[in-house]
Design a protein around this motif. Sequence first.
Motif, mmCIF file in Angstrom:
data_model
loop_
_atom_site.group_PDB
_atom_site.id
_atom_site.type_symbol
_atom_site.label_atom_id
_atom_site.label_comp_id
_atom_site.label_asym_id
_atom_site.label_seq_id
_atom_site.Cartn_x
_atom_site.Cartn_y
_atom_site.Cartn_z
ATOM 1 N N GLU A 180 34.516 31.019 31.211
ATOM 2 C CA GLU A 180 34.671 29.977 31.924
ATOM 3 C C GLU A 180 34.865 30.878 33.629
ATOM 4 O O GLU A 180 34.067 31.646 34.380
ATOM 5 C CB GLU A 180 35.850 29.321 32.621
ATOM 6 N N ALA A 181 36.009 31.838 33.490
ATOM 7 C CA ALA A 181 35.980 32.789 34.544
ATOM 8 C C ALA A 181 35.041 34.036 34.334
ATOM 9 O O ALA A 181 34.255 34.196 35.571
ATOM 10 C CB ALA A 181 37.726 33.782 34.350
ATOM 11 N N TRP A 182 34.741 34.157 33.157
ATOM 12 C CA TRP A 182 33.483 35.728 32.893
ATOM 13 C C TRP A 182 32.415 34.733 33.512
ATOM 14 O O TRP A 182 31.273 35.826 34.484
ATOM 15 C CB TRP A 182 33.898 36.168 31.527
ATOM 16 N N LEU A 183 32.077 34.373 33.239
ATOM 17 C CA LEU A 183 30.760 33.054 33.894
ATOM 18 C C LEU A 183 30.349 32.873 34.901
ATOM 19 O O LEU A 183 29.706 33.314 35.602
ATOM 20 C CB LEU A 183 30.341 32.350 33.112
ATOM 21 N N GLU A 184 31.802 32.817 35.440
ATOM 22 C CA GLU A 184 31.609 32.573 37.049
ATOM 23 C C GLU A 184 31.555 33.493 37.611
ATOM 24 O O GLU A 184 30.872 33.741 38.560
ATOM 25 C CB GLU A 184 32.874 31.656 37.274
ATOM 26 N N PRO A 228 35.991 34.131 42.354
ATOM 27 C CA PRO A 228 36.357 34.486 41.731
ATOM 28 C C PRO A 228 37.170 35.892 41.443
ATOM 29 O O PRO A 228 36.843 36.791 42.182
ATOM 30 C CB PRO A 228 35.030 34.876 40.323
ATOM 31 N N ALA A 229 38.136 35.529 40.658
ATOM 32 C CA ALA A 229 39.193 36.678 39.932
ATOM 33 C C ALA A 229 38.177 37.813 40.228
ATOM 34 O O ALA A 229 37.010 37.665 38.402
ATOM 35 C CB ALA A 229 39.834 36.788 39.253
ATOM 36 N N GLY A 230 38.281 39.135 40.288
ATOM 37 C CA GLY A 230 37.635 40.302 40.304
ATOM 38 C C GLY A 230 36.453 40.448 40.741
ATOM 39 O O GLY A 230 35.444 41.835 40.446
ATOM 40 N N ILE A 231 36.443 39.654 41.386
ATOM 41 C CA ILE A 231 34.880 39.604 43.025
ATOM 42 C C ILE A 231 35.516 41.251 43.692
ATOM 43 O O ILE A 231 34.675 42.173 44.165
ATOM 44 C CB ILE A 231 34.641 38.725 43.537
ATOM 45 N N ILE A 232 36.625 41.011 43.867
ATOM 46 C CA ILE A 232 36.842 41.932 44.958
ATOM 47 C C ILE A 232 37.967 43.051 44.031
ATOM 48 O O ILE A 232 38.181 42.904 43.753
ATOM 49 C CB ILE A 232 37.928 41.853 46.139
ATOM 50 N N THR A 233 37.099 44.489 44.327
ATOM 51 C CA THR A 233 38.007 45.818 43.955
ATOM 52 C C THR A 233 39.164 46.113 44.813
ATOM 53 O O THR A 233 38.286 46.365 45.958
ATOM 54 C CB THR A 233 36.676 46.885 43.831
ATOM 55 N N PRO A 234 40.314 46.298 44.438
ATOM 56 C CA PRO A 234 41.465 46.601 45.112
ATOM 57 C C PRO A 234 41.392 47.534 45.233
ATOM 58 O O PRO A 234 41.733 48.403 44.544
ATOM 59 C CB PRO A 234 42.297 45.527 44.795
ATOM 60 N N PHE A 235 41.903 48.071 46.329
ATOM 61 C CA PHE A 235 42.739 49.662 46.622
ATOM 62 C C PHE A 235 43.967 49.263 47.226
ATOM 63 O O PHE A 235 44.021 49.026 48.698
ATOM 64 C CB PHE A 235 41.963 50.706 47.469
ATOM 65 N N ARG A 236 44.979 49.349 46.675
ATOM 66 C CA ARG A 236 46.316 48.591 46.683
ATOM 67 C C ARG A 236 46.999 49.932 47.184
ATOM 68 O O ARG A 236 47.864 51.078 46.794
ATOM 69 C CB ARG A 236 46.654 47.834 46.824
ATOM 70 N N ASN A 237 47.917 49.976 48.914
ATOM 71 C CA ASN A 237 49.416 51.040 48.561
ATOM 72 C C ASN A 237 50.430 50.424 49.828
ATOM 73 O O ASN A 237 49.905 49.634 50.329
ATOM 74 C CB ASN A 237 48.207 52.545 49.193
ATOM 75 N N LEU A 238 51.148 50.766 49.061
ATOM 76 C CA LEU A 238 52.406 50.242 50.199
ATOM 77 C C LEU A 238 51.825 50.997 52.033
ATOM 78 O O LEU A 238 51.615 51.618 52.328
ATOM 79 C CB LEU A 238 53.570 51.569 50.332
ATOM 80 N N GLY A 239 52.587 49.400 52.554
ATOM 81 C CA GLY A 239 51.898 49.380 53.633
ATOM 82 C C GLY A 239 50.659 49.318 54.366
ATOM 83 O O GLY A 239 50.021 49.578 55.708
ATOM 84 N N GLY A 240 49.467 49.451 53.209
ATOM 85 C CA GLY A 240 47.943 50.186 53.427
ATOM 86 C C GLY A 240 47.782 50.931 54.338
ATOM 87 O O GLY A 240 47.137 51.265 54.650
ATOM 88 N N MET A 241 48.623 52.017 53.233
ATOM 89 C CA MET A 241 48.121 53.417 54.652
ATOM 90 C C MET A 241 47.391 54.412 52.718
ATOM 91 O O MET A 241 47.479 53.884 52.317
ATOM 92 C CB MET A 241 49.278 54.300 54.329
ATOM 93 N N PHE A 242 46.390 54.406 53.547
ATOM 94 C CA PHE A 242 45.525 55.647 52.921
ATOM 95 C C PHE A 242 45.205 56.662 53.996
ATOM 96 O O PHE A 242 45.261 56.390 55.279
ATOM 97 C CB PHE A 242 43.807 54.370 53.085
ATOM 98 N N ASN A 243 44.873 58.091 53.792
ATOM 99 C CA ASN A 243 43.990 58.834 53.981
ATOM 100 C C ASN A 243 42.179 59.600 53.040
ATOM 101 O O ASN A 243 43.208 59.931 52.526
ATOM 102 C CB ASN A 243 45.078 60.440 54.471
ATOM 103 N N LEU A 244 41.708 59.232 53.615
ATOM 104 C CA LEU A 244 40.298 59.341 52.759
ATOM 105 C C LEU A 244 40.156 60.973 52.570
ATOM 106 O O LEU A 244 39.590 61.398 51.858
ATOM 107 C CB LEU A 244 38.968 58.741 53.061
ATOM 108 N N GLY A 245 41.150 61.270 53.596
ATOM 109 C CA GLY A 245 40.909 63.239 52.980
ATOM 110 C C GLY A 245 41.682 63.078 51.571
ATOM 111 O O GLY A 245 40.971 65.028 51.277
ATOM 112 N N TRP A 246 42.426 62.569 51.900
ATOM 113 C CA TRP A 246 43.169 63.025 49.717
ATOM 114 C C TRP A 246 42.065 63.119 48.750
ATOM 115 O O TRP A 246 41.310 61.882 49.026
ATOM 116 C CB TRP A 246 43.821 61.447 49.848
ATOM 117 N N PRO A 247 41.890 64.049 48.161
ATOM 118 C CA PRO A 247 40.679 64.496 47.201
ATOM 119 C C PRO A 247 40.737 63.140 46.166
ATOM 120 O O PRO A 247 39.709 62.365 45.858
ATOM 121 C CB PRO A 247 41.593 65.879 46.291
ATOM 122 N N TYR A 248 41.465 62.750 45.646
ATOM 123 C CA TYR A 248 42.332 61.517 44.454
ATOM 124 C C TYR A 248 41.202 60.313 45.225
ATOM 125 O O TYR A 248 40.100 59.786 44.840
ATOM 126 C CB TYR A 248 43.612 61.994 44.241
#
Length: 384
Positions: free
Chosen positions: A44-48, A79-99
């Motif tokens: 059901e989840a897959w079809l949704e 449905p689960a799986g529609i949003i691709t998450p990028f999670r980090n403590l505090g929501g702190m990100f820097n796109l300059g970090w290569p990875y």
Amino acid sequence: MPAPTPATLSAPPPQSIHQSPILQRIDWLFDLAQRHGEAFRGPEAWLERQRYRAQHPSAIAALMCMDGRVNLALATQLPAGIITPFRNLGGMFNLGWPYLSQLLIDFVNNQTQSGRRVLLLITYHWSRGERKRGCAGFRYRRDDSMAHAWAIHAQVSELFGAAHQSVYPIVCGFETDEEALLLHGPNGELLDLAAFGATATQPDARTQPPASTEPDALALEAQLVRTLPGLPRPVRADLLPLLLGNLAHVAGVRQQHGRALAIEHREWVICLGRGFDFLHTPNLALMIGPYSPDLAQPIRTAADIIHSNMRAGRIPPDGFLLLTSMPYENQGVERAGAELRARFLAHFATQVITEAHPDLAPLMHRRCAVLDWPARRLDVLPPL
């Protein structure tokens, strides 16, 4: 036994779990991961998911805090799986970090090569009712978390183009008391779904049959056009279901009498790496993504909190869990690489915690895992 739903999987853990022996807590945690994976893989989840993506082709990704209260899939009724998450403590990100930048580039390339646009939600969270129910990563300072989100927005524009025709970034607040979204426009415009829902919902909604959502959808789309005038029409059509789902979710939250809001630190898990999407549970784990050149500082901060929780009696002093995980999509070399990275993170974190809290290190239970990302199957590796 009925199949688990996103709501039941996101429910707070039993109060007894926080005071249970550490090995029992660890067993409960991995059982939660297994149930989450089984629900995700169900027919059901897959079809949704297939049906939803056919109707709304824009890919959706979200940069967000690892706080378990920030559950966008639940709060938007997607449905689960529609949003691709990028999670980090505090929501702190820097796109300059290569990875991190390479992860985002690969994600965007995969979507655009299939003809799909990308909607990128850059989130922060706060509480209207109590400042200290906000984001601890920013010391509960909402202005600082918003400023950081706008800094990421500028980096996204630099990386993928300022016209935002293929990748459209939105700074999006998440108010944890009512779990309502707040969209920020480029010129200071606001679309606050908590306020929109208050005007769109009748006072006697609990006793009257629900009205048609079509007027709400029309009014919401008009407000969305005013707030985000540069949003491409196809992306706007794919964003509207999230907002309508959030309106319905907020209405449900407001009917939960006696809903507990106070969050006291009782975490007993330190998660390091990626693949912890099953932990949409508040007050349980401190999660650190590999999105910064300095991993030692957030690990030390997490160890400080665990140590404080033990000393205050909020969790038993018999141990805590260090869980490292990395995802993979294909067997063979890719899975082997995920195993190596997960074990490296475990060794690194062990060294940091041992140096920062030598009295805490003997209480550490280490588990390494890899996540089969397409199936959401968490495999615990043999002991180190």
